[in-house]
Design a protein around this motif. Structure first.
Motif: not given
Length: 466
Positions: A247-267
């Motif tokens: 609501g305050t325009d923060c972000q919290l998402t995760y990037d994954t590769d094509d195999s579903g492995n987590f590669t990065q957190c965007n926060i």
């Protein structure tokens, strides 16, 4: 000539499918996502089973050749002489729609002229259990199964989902469904599932005799306090909690590769806008009307509650003529600015397990497409009020007239599709809010200390992608 080209393309896609099917083995099971039962996938599953009955299946009689044509359309038509083989297809569906799914699947097989070659068995396995079971034992799992979109990376990593990109069905999926649902069916750049609903999110239900102005969080809280009523909001859930931060325009998402492995957190929770969100959550918890929770069936003395469409029936009964629902309210932050509570949007998906036989794989893909087309999604709405992801079904007058779905549709404008999150995120989000609920973090906690808390939370979330 066209038929020859289609046949050639089919051979190529089926060859790739057979290779994928032969090479897939059950992946190692990751631990169940601790708080997930209150994070949309189980929320939606559990609540949906109480919505309506399975008996209202009459609309299926009108799904004749037109449905079958739609199922075969969009560049996915098989050659007329294609050999589908023979055998049994097992489908896992939520209990609330097991009977309806059986009827639709049998009709599809009959319309294909394959009743003497294939039988369909529909078993009652909810979305959350389906994901866990498939990850544990892919070979013993269903051929087609429903699941919540937050499980897709785990299922891809386990080899439990047939890649749909490159088959022609992926184009149909993108064209037929809303962008959020189509995106939720993807891991990396590839599509792995057929969208089935676009109805998993949360908004505000309230008693009109208690809350006369549901537009602001302060107003809802004050009205509940004045009436001695409870305001339920499950702030210690990693699914509901982002309402404040997004609501305050923060972000919290995760990037994954094509195999579903987590590669990065965007926060960026460790920021001034993250501080505003955290302080607002503290203010809400400090209200005497506050109750931590989202289950309508377990709620008492309710003036207002934040939950989803699966609670509509229970709350209609609870509130009677005073039943109302609307998007989440706004709030005035500690910085004096007004913010709209946001959050996650979620989707139900239908996946196909990789197969060793090209004919059966082809039939499973076509059946999954049929079970998620316009008429099938409308049938589930009519019987159980599941909100369609299909663009045409969303324009139905009946869908648009549904109060809960209308409130959710408005709220989804202020949400992000729930992507894939590590197991550890959910428990970490719970601990953050539990410290507020227990009184370890209060209004008297200094801004400097609150920023340190947010910095630690952010660092922890980043570490889960390493």
């Amino acid at each position: 000539m066209k038929k020859k080209v289609l046949a050639a393309l089919l051979v190529m896609s089926m060859t790739a499918a057979m290779m994928a099917g032969c090479g897939s083995e059950p992946g190692s099971s990751s631990s169940d996502q601790g708080g997930q039962e209150s994070q949309g996938s189980q929320d939606n599953q559990g609540g949906q089973e109480s919505q309506g009955s399975q008996d209202n299946q009459g609309g299926q009689e009108s799904q004749g050749s037109q449905d079958n044509q739609e199922s075969q359309g969009g560049g996915t038509e098989a050659p007329a002489d294609f050999d589908y083989g023979s055998g049994n297809i097992t489908i896992w569906a939520a209990d609330a729609v097991t009977g309806l799914t059986q009827e639709m699947a049998e009709k599809f097989i009959a319309d294909k002229g394959l009743s003497d070659k294939y039988t369909v068995t529909v078993e009652s396995v909810g979305e959350n259990d389906a994901s866990s079971n498939m990850i544990t034992d892919v070979a013993g799992g269903a051929d087609i199964f429903g699941f919540a979109q937050d499980q897709i990376s785990r299922l891809v990593s386990a080899g439990a989902l047939q890649q749909i990109t490159g088959t022609g069905f992926d184009t149909w999926i993108a064209e037929q469904n809303d962008g959020g649902a189509a995106g939720a069916a993807m891991v990396g750049s590839n599509t792995y599932a057929f969208p089935m609903t676009s109805d998993n999110g949360y908004f505000l239900y309230y008693d009109k005799s208690v809350v006369t102005d549901p537009t602001t969080l302060e107003g809802v809280t004050a009205a509940c306090e004045a009436a001695g009523k409870n305001f339920y909001f499950e702030v210690n859930s990693g699914w509901y909690q982002p309402a404040f931060f997004f609501g305050t325009d923060c972000q919290l998402t995760y990037d994954t590769d094509d195999s579903g492995n987590f590669t990065q957190c965007n926060i960026d929770y460790s920021s001034d806008k993250g501080l505003v969100a955290l302080k607002e959550m503290i203010d809400l918890v400090s209200s005497p009307s506050f109750q931590n929770g989202s289950s309508a069936d377990n709620a008492t003395n309710v003036g207002a509650i934040v939950t989803g469409t699966w609670s509509a029936t229970s709350l209609q009964t609870m509130f009677g003529d005073n039943y109302a629902c609307v998007k989440l309210p706004t709030f005035t932050g500690s910085d004096g600015n007004e913010y709209q509570l946001g959050g996650f949007g979620g989707f139900k998906l239908l996946g196909v397990k990789p197969q060793t036989e090209a004919g059966k794989l082809r039939l499973c893909l076509e059946l999954a497409q049929y079970l998620t087309n316009t008429e099938s999604q409308l049938a589930r709405f009519e019987s159980n009020e599941w909100g369609p992801s299909n663009l045409t079904a969303q324009t139905s007058e009946a869908v648009q007239a549904n109060p809960a779905l209308a409130a959710l549709a408005t709220q989804l404008n202020f949400t992000i599709p729930q992507g894939n999150y590590p197991d550890a995120y959910w428990s970490r989000a719970t601990s953050l809010a539990d410290d507020i609920i227990s009184g370890n973090i209060t209004k008297d906690t200094s801004d400097d200390d609150l920023k340190k808390i947010l910095e630690q939370f952010q660092n922890d979330c980043i570490s889960y992608a390493k």
